[in-house]
Write a protein that holds these residues in place. Structure first.
Motif, mmCIF file in Angstrom:
data_model
loop_
_atom_site.group_PDB
_atom_site.id
_atom_site.type_symbol
_atom_site.label_atom_id
_atom_site.label_comp_id
_atom_site.label_asym_id
_atom_site.label_seq_id
_atom_site.Cartn_x
_atom_site.Cartn_y
_atom_site.Cartn_z
ATOM 1 N N LEU A 55 0.875 -0.779 -0.138
ATOM 2 C CA LEU A 55 0.234 0.102 0.037
ATOM 3 C C LEU A 55 0.757 1.049 0.066
ATOM 4 O O LEU A 55 0.281 2.154 -0.438
ATOM 5 N N TYR A 59 1.027 1.881 -4.019
ATOM 6 C CA TYR A 59 -0.105 2.785 -4.316
ATOM 7 C C TYR A 59 -0.634 3.527 -3.809
ATOM 8 O O TYR A 59 -0.732 4.350 -3.670
ATOM 9 N N TRP A 61 -0.413 4.731 -0.296
ATOM 10 C CA TRP A 61 -1.528 4.958 0.061
ATOM 11 C C TRP A 61 -2.960 5.163 -0.690
ATOM 12 O O TRP A 61 -3.975 5.563 0.521
ATOM 13 N N HIS A 63 -5.586 3.608 -1.455
ATOM 14 C CA HIS A 63 -6.360 2.006 -0.899
ATOM 15 C C HIS A 63 -7.607 2.197 -2.442
ATOM 16 O O HIS A 63 -7.915 0.566 -2.709
ATOM 17 N N TYR A 90 -8.247 -8.965 3.030
ATOM 18 C CA TYR A 90 -7.737 -8.734 4.642
ATOM 19 C C TYR A 90 -8.587 -9.656 5.451
ATOM 20 O O TYR A 90 -8.120 -9.953 5.823
#
Length: 140
Positions: A55, A59, A61, A63, A90
């Motif tokens: 993440l 990415y 952060w 999402h 997750y």
């Protein structure tokens, strides 16, 4: 950062395998080897760290971007751009952590649970891990 990203998941997988072997031994002897539970827990922690690193590094952060890119990668492999796959990961990580806690705190209860639960866990874990390898790992 790339070494940490990929190294964390490979180490997590190694710990996963060691933990699964430890569970088998625990079942056979009825004597828990605490180090195998700890290694399995380390694997779960490394898998969580891998997710957080991805993440951050991949990415930044974002999402929503991670969800879209994951769906796009899955679409190139399977032909379906389902945006729920990241959330399944997750859930898998949460389940793995719950398994570690159960095994650590109540080893006899954990190891004596019905076989169908153990095989369900293994089927889900194999599916998640194999799909992660197919969707994210490069051929190298």
């Amino acid at each position: 950062m790339t070494i940490a990203l990929y190294g964390s998941i490979w180490l997590a997988l190694l710990c996963f395998v060691i933990g699964e072997a430890g569970k088998r031994q625990h079942r056979l002897t009825q004597v828990p080897e605490r180090w195998t539970v700890a290694v399995w827990g380390l694997g779960a922690a490394l898998a969580c760290a891998h997710t957080l690193l991805a993440l951050h590094v991949t990415y930044h952060w974002d999402h929503a971007r991670a969800v879209v890119v994951t769906a796009e990668r899955a679409a190139t492999v399977y032909g379906i751009a389902w945006q729920g796959s990241l959330f399944v990961n997750y859930v898998f990580l949460g389940w793995w952590l719950a398994e570690v806690l159960w095994w650590w705190h109540a080893p006899l209860s954990y190891i004596r649970r019905p076989a169908v639960i153990e095989w369900l866990w293994r089927a889900v874990a194999f599916t998640i891990l194999a799909n992660g390898a197919v969707v994210f790992a490069s051929p190298a």
